[in-house]
Design a protein around this motif. Structure first.
Motif, PDB file in Angstrom:
ATOM      1  N   ILE A 120     -12.011 -15.119  23.045  1.00  0.00           N
ATOM      2  CA  ILE A 120     -13.188 -15.797  23.593  1.00  0.00           C
ATOM      3  C   ILE A 120     -13.178 -17.289  23.250  1.00  0.00           C
ATOM      4  N   ALA A 121     -12.664 -17.608  22.063  1.00  0.00           N
ATOM      5  CA  ALA A 121     -12.743 -19.003  21.601  1.00  0.00           C
ATOM      6  C   ALA A 121     -11.906 -19.939  22.474  1.00  0.00           C
ATOM      7  N   VAL A 122     -10.771 -19.456  22.989  1.00  0.00           N
ATOM      8  CA  VAL A 122      -9.888 -20.349  23.755  1.00  0.00           C
ATOM      9  C   VAL A 122     -10.591 -20.897  24.997  1.00  0.00           C
ATOM     10  N   PRO A 123     -11.129 -20.024  25.875  1.00  0.00           N
ATOM     11  CA  PRO A 123     -11.843 -20.609  27.017  1.00  0.00           C
ATOM     12  C   PRO A 123     -13.041 -21.461  26.610  1.00  0.00           C
ATOM     13  N   VAL A 124     -13.780 -21.033  25.590  1.00  0.00           N
ATOM     14  CA  VAL A 124     -14.935 -21.825  25.159  1.00  0.00           C
ATOM     15  C   VAL A 124     -14.482 -23.210  24.729  1.00  0.00           C
ATOM     16  N   ALA A 125     -13.356 -23.264  24.002  1.00  0.00           N
ATOM     17  CA  ALA A 125     -12.857 -24.555  23.530  1.00  0.00           C
ATOM     18  C   ALA A 125     -12.490 -25.452  24.711  1.00  0.00           C
ATOM     19  N   PHE A 126     -11.850 -24.877  25.727  1.00  0.00           N
ATOM     20  CA  PHE A 126     -11.477 -25.694  26.882  1.00  0.00           C
ATOM     21  C   PHE A 126     -12.720 -26.193  27.620  1.00  0.00           C
ATOM     22  N   LEU A 127     -13.758 -25.364  27.646  1.00  0.00           N
ATOM     23  CA  LEU A 127     -14.988 -25.796  28.312  1.00  0.00           C
ATOM     24  C   LEU A 127     -15.714 -26.855  27.495  1.00  0.00           C
ATOM     25  N   ALA A 128     -15.489 -26.845  26.171  1.00  0.00           N
ATOM     26  CA  ALA A 128     -16.236 -27.760  25.313  1.00  0.00           C
ATOM     27  C   ALA A 128     -15.523 -29.089  25.117  1.00  0.00           C
ATOM     28  N   ALA A 129     -14.212 -29.130  25.334  1.00  0.00           N
ATOM     29  CA  ALA A 129     -13.478 -30.372  25.081  1.00  0.00           C
ATOM     30  C   ALA A 129     -13.789 -31.376  26.180  1.00  0.00           C
ATOM     31  N   ARG A 130     -14.031 -32.612  25.777  1.00  0.00           N
ATOM     32  CA  ARG A 130     -14.442 -33.629  26.736  1.00  0.00           C
ATOM     33  C   ARG A 130     -13.437 -33.815  27.862  1.00  0.00           C
ATOM     34  N   ASN A 131     -12.145 -33.692  27.528  1.00  0.00           N
ATOM     35  CA  ASN A 131     -11.134 -34.001  28.550  1.00  0.00           C
ATOM     36  C   ASN A 131     -10.758 -32.810  29.420  1.00  0.00           C
ATOM     37  N   THR A 132     -11.242 -31.608  29.117  1.00  0.00           N
ATOM     38  CA  THR A 132     -10.886 -30.472  29.971  1.00  0.00           C
ATOM     39  C   THR A 132     -12.094 -29.781  30.576  1.00  0.00           C
ATOM     40  N   PRO A 177     -15.000 -28.672  32.875  1.00  0.00           N
ATOM     41  CA  PRO A 177     -15.210 -28.905  34.302  1.00  0.00           C
ATOM     42  C   PRO A 177     -16.496 -29.677  34.584  1.00  0.00           C
ATOM     43  N   SER A 178     -17.457 -29.588  33.676  1.00  0.00           N
ATOM     44  CA  SER A 178     -18.688 -30.330  33.924  1.00  0.00           C
ATOM     45  C   SER A 178     -19.279 -30.778  32.606  1.00  0.00           C
ATOM     46  N   ARG A 179     -19.421 -32.086  32.450  1.00  0.00           N
ATOM     47  CA  ARG A 179     -19.855 -32.662  31.195  1.00  0.00           C
ATOM     48  C   ARG A 179     -21.314 -32.386  30.896  1.00  0.00           C
ATOM     49  N   PHE A 180     -22.125 -32.260  31.933  1.00  0.00           N
ATOM     50  CA  PHE A 180     -23.561 -32.241  31.673  1.00  0.00           C
ATOM     51  C   PHE A 180     -24.156 -30.844  31.700  1.00  0.00           C
ATOM     52  N   ILE A 181     -23.439 -29.891  32.259  1.00  0.00           N
ATOM     53  CA  ILE A 181     -23.987 -28.532  32.274  1.00  0.00           C
ATOM     54  C   ILE A 181     -23.161 -27.609  31.388  1.00  0.00           C
ATOM     55  N   ILE A 182     -21.852 -27.508  31.685  1.00  0.00           N
ATOM     56  CA  ILE A 182     -21.047 -26.498  30.996  1.00  0.00           C
ATOM     57  C   ILE A 182     -20.738 -26.901  29.566  1.00  0.00           C
ATOM     58  N   ARG A 183     -20.463 -28.183  29.341  1.00  0.00           N
ATOM     59  CA  ARG A 183     -20.106 -28.601  27.984  1.00  0.00           C
ATOM     60  C   ARG A 183     -21.225 -28.331  26.983  1.00  0.00           C
ATOM     61  N   PRO A 184     -22.465 -28.713  27.275  1.00  0.00           N
ATOM     62  CA  PRO A 184     -23.538 -28.379  26.324  1.00  0.00           C
ATOM     63  C   PRO A 184     -23.666 -26.883  26.072  1.00  0.00           C
ATOM     64  N   ILE A 185     -23.463 -26.086  27.114  1.00  0.00           N
ATOM     65  CA  ILE A 185     -23.565 -24.633  26.906  1.00  0.00           C
ATOM     66  C   ILE A 185     -22.481 -24.172  25.935  1.00  0.00           C
ATOM     67  N   ALA A 186     -21.259 -24.649  26.171  1.00  0.00           N
ATOM     68  CA  ALA A 186     -20.155 -24.270  25.284  1.00  0.00           C
ATOM     69  C   ALA A 186     -20.434 -24.725  23.861  1.00  0.00           C
ATOM     70  N   LEU A 187     -20.956 -25.933  23.720  1.00  0.00           N
ATOM     71  CA  LEU A 187     -21.256 -26.439  22.376  1.00  0.00           C
ATOM     72  C   LEU A 187     -22.356 -25.613  21.716  1.00  0.00           C
ATOM     73  N   LEU A 188     -23.316 -25.174  22.521  1.00  0.00           N
ATOM     74  CA  LEU A 188     -24.393 -24.340  21.977  1.00  0.00           C
ATOM     75  C   LEU A 188     -23.827 -23.027  21.447  1.00  0.00           C
ATOM     76  N   ILE A 189     -22.911 -22.426  22.228  1.00  0.00           N
ATOM     77  CA  ILE A 189     -22.270 -21.186  21.766  1.00  0.00           C
ATOM     78  C   ILE A 189     -21.581 -21.444  20.435  1.00  0.00           C
ATOM     79  N   ILE A 190     -20.874 -22.560  20.354  1.00  0.00           N
ATOM     80  CA  ILE A 190     -20.127 -22.865  19.131  1.00  0.00           C
ATOM     81  C   ILE A 190     -21.072 -23.028  17.949  1.00  0.00           C
ATOM     82  N   VAL A 191     -22.104 -23.840  18.137  1.00  0.00           N
ATOM     83  CA  VAL A 191     -23.015 -24.109  17.014  1.00  0.00           C
ATOM     84  C   VAL A 191     -23.717 -22.828  16.584  1.00  0.00           C
ATOM     85  N   SER A 192     -24.247 -22.071  17.552  1.00  0.00           N
ATOM     86  CA  SER A 192     -25.055 -20.934  17.143  1.00  0.00           C
ATOM     87  C   SER A 192     -24.201 -19.846  16.513  1.00  0.00           C
TER      88      SER A 192
END
Lengths: 273, 263, 240
Positions: free
Chosen positions: C65-77, C79-94
């Motif tokens: 699970i962590a691999v796709p989440v990491a790709f969604l959370a990394a700034r350079n990979t 797909p969407s900085r304003f919707i998907i990245r915050p969600i991925a970061l939220l998963i990581i933090v929580s």
């Protein structure tokens, strides 16, 4: 590997394969099959009761929904007390832990201390790192009785292992020339540490300390499970009573505090570097 | 074949890198692009491959406008443009062979490339090219084990295996010593002649450019200042491109260097 | 000053009588706990095997699970900085703010006690940890290598497989082994709340005050920790 005489004519028409990561064929297959067999064996022993899991999904859904509607109020005094206790333990243990770690880190750095001191300090670090916080907490609760004192001691002890090890590594990898320049000026050992070593490792010490505060807070949330004080006891009760909305409230508070600490540490680390 | 019309590139920071460039490159023509740093040489090349998106203007390659392309079409257009980079830009942790074969990625499907099962014809071509650039004994070495000159040769092989119509070469010699620089330049120009490839070579070393190419374009402040044969690079022209400086030594040095460095 | 306040609060809620009594209790405990009850080891084989499985399978699930989440959370990979990245970061933090013991507690309430709850608890806790380190590694990659692959006309997924994955593979392996090592430690205590493994025996022994058994279990846990640290050091050495 590929130094034999190469002739393009002989290679053309032949397939090419990426050289495998593990060179020996036999070893590679042993590793792969061994891993697969292990996975199967491990899977067999897990023994999942799927009907129980299925039943649980309903409760899981309830819990997830509880996050959208956390209940901060009905047990607010319990939550409040637990949180305060967690924070007190975090602060006190971080301060004490960091203060003790510094001399131990100096002792555990081979380039600033003699061998006997080095061995003793490394021994302390090894013991502190090998023992799980929760196990230490159980023992300390047995010895000192229930309450935050046991938690405070546990976290201090764990801080020592963590911080001393990383700090000692930093001291060992510091720039020798700078330190020697101070030594050459005829400084005493304490002066040498103060002028030659301290400036070099200070940013890292600050960064690590803040990181450890963060960890200590997270750990303090579970010490209550074994009676060592903090929010953990409240959380445990909430789960036992299936009060998911209260549990969700507590978890949310933890997450928010951890996030705040992380944000803070980002700012501080950016400033000291 | 490649025609650039009124190309403008403005960065987010407000810097105007290209200010209305017009340029035409015919089939098989090797062209050097010179100019001071910040003149927009790299930007021009990167716009052609659309690693940067042009702000306005048109880039026509084989009758199609790259600026307006959608992503699927762009990928097919990119297959026709081989790119060679300043810092080689090899994938450091892959083998030489994988790096060369990565030039064929536009032609094979994902799973084939993922499992490294490239068509035999590609593998043959890769072996052939590696021999050509003198790396036939390094096939299974990892790219980060090679020296600078060797890496740039892998980069050349990677660009050529695409079977491109045009090479876009960005400062191929900037990180190499003088001798290797010449070898690399010679290699690129020879291969272009052999395969009738057009090429745009960004280069800051004027002498080196004069030695190997038939046409030089000088860029300053994102606009074309000079376009002509290398002999036309008089001190006046160089002053126009680079600014005031004593140019006699630079131009003379071209003549007395021996060209007999073999590969 | 803050510290003195904290200390006062702690000491206020401490029964100092017990603390002054501590040395006596400690020596008393020591005499009761030694020597370890060696024959008890025959009952610990299965629990230690469970512990190993919880750590290993938990780490594997987490990585998946962590691999796709990491790709969604990394700034350079992402797909969407304003919707998907915050969600991925939220998963990581929580997932990483909450200790695996708490996750275990929660999962036991939901799916019942047992090894499975332990595996999932470890997995959830590790997702955030692994994804965070991995996305930091992704953000640090050399972009020119990625550009070179893009310039050949490769598709999005091919760019990933050729330009990005080789660059982060060593970091990935390091993270996996590092987390596995931590998970071995964590899974030894999951049993305290009923999530399987050697912790169950520890809890049972503590409840009946069978201190010689506790000693043996602690020795075993210590050995497991040393073993896992040794393995992870070996593997890391082989990779780098």
């Amino acid at each position: 590997m590929n130094t034999d005489i190469f002739n393009v004519q002989t290679k053309i028409g032949k397939p090419w394969k990426k050289p495998p990561f593990v060179q020996s064929n036999l070893l590679r297959w042993v590793l792969i099959t061994g891993f697969v067999i292990y996975l199967i064996a491990a899977y067999m022993t897990i023994d999942v009761n799927w009907s129980r899991v299925y039943e649980g999904l309903e409760r899981g859904k309830k819990f997830v929904l509880a996050f959208t509607n956390p209940d901060f109020t009905s047990r607010s005094s319990d939550i409040w007390e637990g949180m305060i206790e967690s924070i007190l333990m975090t602060v006190a243990s971080s301060v004490v832990g960091i203060l003790i770690s510094i001399p131990i880190a100096l002792g555990a750095a081979r380039n600033v201390s003699p061998l006997p001191v080095y061995l003793i300090c490394r021994g302390i670090i090894a013991i502190s790192r090998a023992l799980q916080e929760i196990i230490v907490a159980i023992l300390l609760v047995a010895i000192f009785g229930f309450g935050p004192l046991a938690g405070f001691l546990t976290l201090s002890f764990a801080t020592i292992g963590f911080l001393s090890k990383l700090l000692a590594e930093d001291i060992e990898s510091m720039d020798k020339v700078q330190a020697e320049a101070i030594k050459a000026s005829g400084a005493k050992w304490t002066q040498w540490i103060n002028y030659g070593v301290q400036p070099q490792v200070m940013p890292r010490l600050i960064g690590l300390s803040i990181y450890r505060v963060d960890i200590n807070f997270r750990e303090s949330a579970i010490l209550g499970l074994v009676g060592a004080g903090g929010i953990g006891a409240t959380l445990n009760t909430a789960f036992d009573r299936y009060e998911y909305d209260t549990a969700a409230a507590i978890l949310l508070i933890i997450i928010v505090i951890v996030m705040a600490l992380e944000y803070l540490s980002g700012i501080v680390r950016a400033r000291v570097q | 074949m490649l025609e650039i019309k009124q190309l403008v590139k403005k960065y987010h920071t407000g810097d105007l890198a290209l200010n209305g460039v017009d340029l035409k490159v015919e089939k098989g023509q090797v062209m050097a692009l010179i100019g001071p740093s910040g003149a927009g040489k790299s930007t021009l090349i990167r716009c052609v491959n659309r690693l940067e998106k042009a702000t306005s203007g048109e880039i026509w390659l084989n009758g199609e406008n790259i600026v307006k392309m959608r992503s699927g079409k762009l990928r097919r257009a990119r297959r026709n443009m081989g790119m060679i980079f300043q810092e080689y830009a090899l994938v450091e942790r892959l083998t030489v062979m994988e790096n060369v074969l990565s030039g064929r990625l536009g032609y094979v499907g994902f799973w084939r490339s993922f499992l490294r099962k490239f068509p035999q014809s590609d593998i043959n071509a890769a072996f052939g090219l590696l021999e050509k650039v003198g790396l036939d004994t390094m096939v299974n070495k990892r790219a980060d084990e090679l020296s600078g000159g060797q890496r740039q040769r892998v980069g050349i092989a990677r660009a050529l295996i695409q079977k491109p119509d045009i090479l876009l070469v960005d400062e191929p010699t900037a990180s190499l010593d003088p001798k290797t620089s010449r070898q690399i330049m010679r290699l690129i120009c020879e291969l272009c002649r052999e395969r009738e490839l057009a090429a745009i070579i960004n280069i800051h070393d004027v002498a080196l450019a004069q030695m190997f190419v038939q046409r030089v374009v000088g860029l300053r402040f994102g606009a074309v200042q000079f376009d002509g044969p290398p002999e036309g690079l008089t001190p006046d022209v160089l002053t126009m491109i680079y600014g005031e400086e004593d140019w006699e030594a630079t131009i003379e040095s071209v003549d007395d260097e021996d060209d007999l460095v073999t590969l | 000053m803050i510290f003195t306040y904290c200390w006062q609060q702690i000491s206020k809620s401490t029964t100092w009588f017990f603390v002054w009594d501590a040395p006596r209790i400690a020596t008393d405990l020591w005499t009761r706990a030694t020597p370890p009850k060696w024959e008890y080891i025959s009952q610990l084989g299965k629990p230690i095997w469970d512990t190993l499985n919880i750590a290993t399978l938990g780490t594997l699930f987490a990585l998946i699970i962590a691999v796709p989440v990491a790709f969604l959370a990394a700034r350079n990979t992402t797909p969407s900085r304003f919707i998907i990245r915050p969600i991925a970061l939220l998963i990581i933090v929580s997932t990483r703010s909450i200790n695996s013991l708490i996750w275990a507690l929660l999962l036991i309430a939901i799916i019942g006690p047992g090894v499975f709850a332990g595996v999932i608890a470890i997995a959830i806790r590790s997702i955030g940890f692994c994804a965070k380190l991995l996305y930091e590694a992704i953000e640090e990659i050399d972009e020119t290598q990625v550009e070179a692959i893009t310039a050949t006309g490769a598709s999005r997924w091919q760019v990933m497989a050729y330009g990005i994955v080789p660059q982060i593979l060593p970091a990935f392996a390091g993270i996996a082994v590092f987390r596995w090592d931590i998970n071995i430690r964590e899974s030894t205590v999951l049993g305290l709340v009923g999530a399987g493994g050697i912790g169950l025996q520890l809890n049972a022994s503590l409840n009946v005050l069978a201190w010689p058994q506790v000693t043996l279990i602690l020795i075993l846990i210590l050995l497991a920790v040393i073993f896992s640290e040794w393995i992870s050091a070996k593997v890391r050495h082989a990779i780098i």
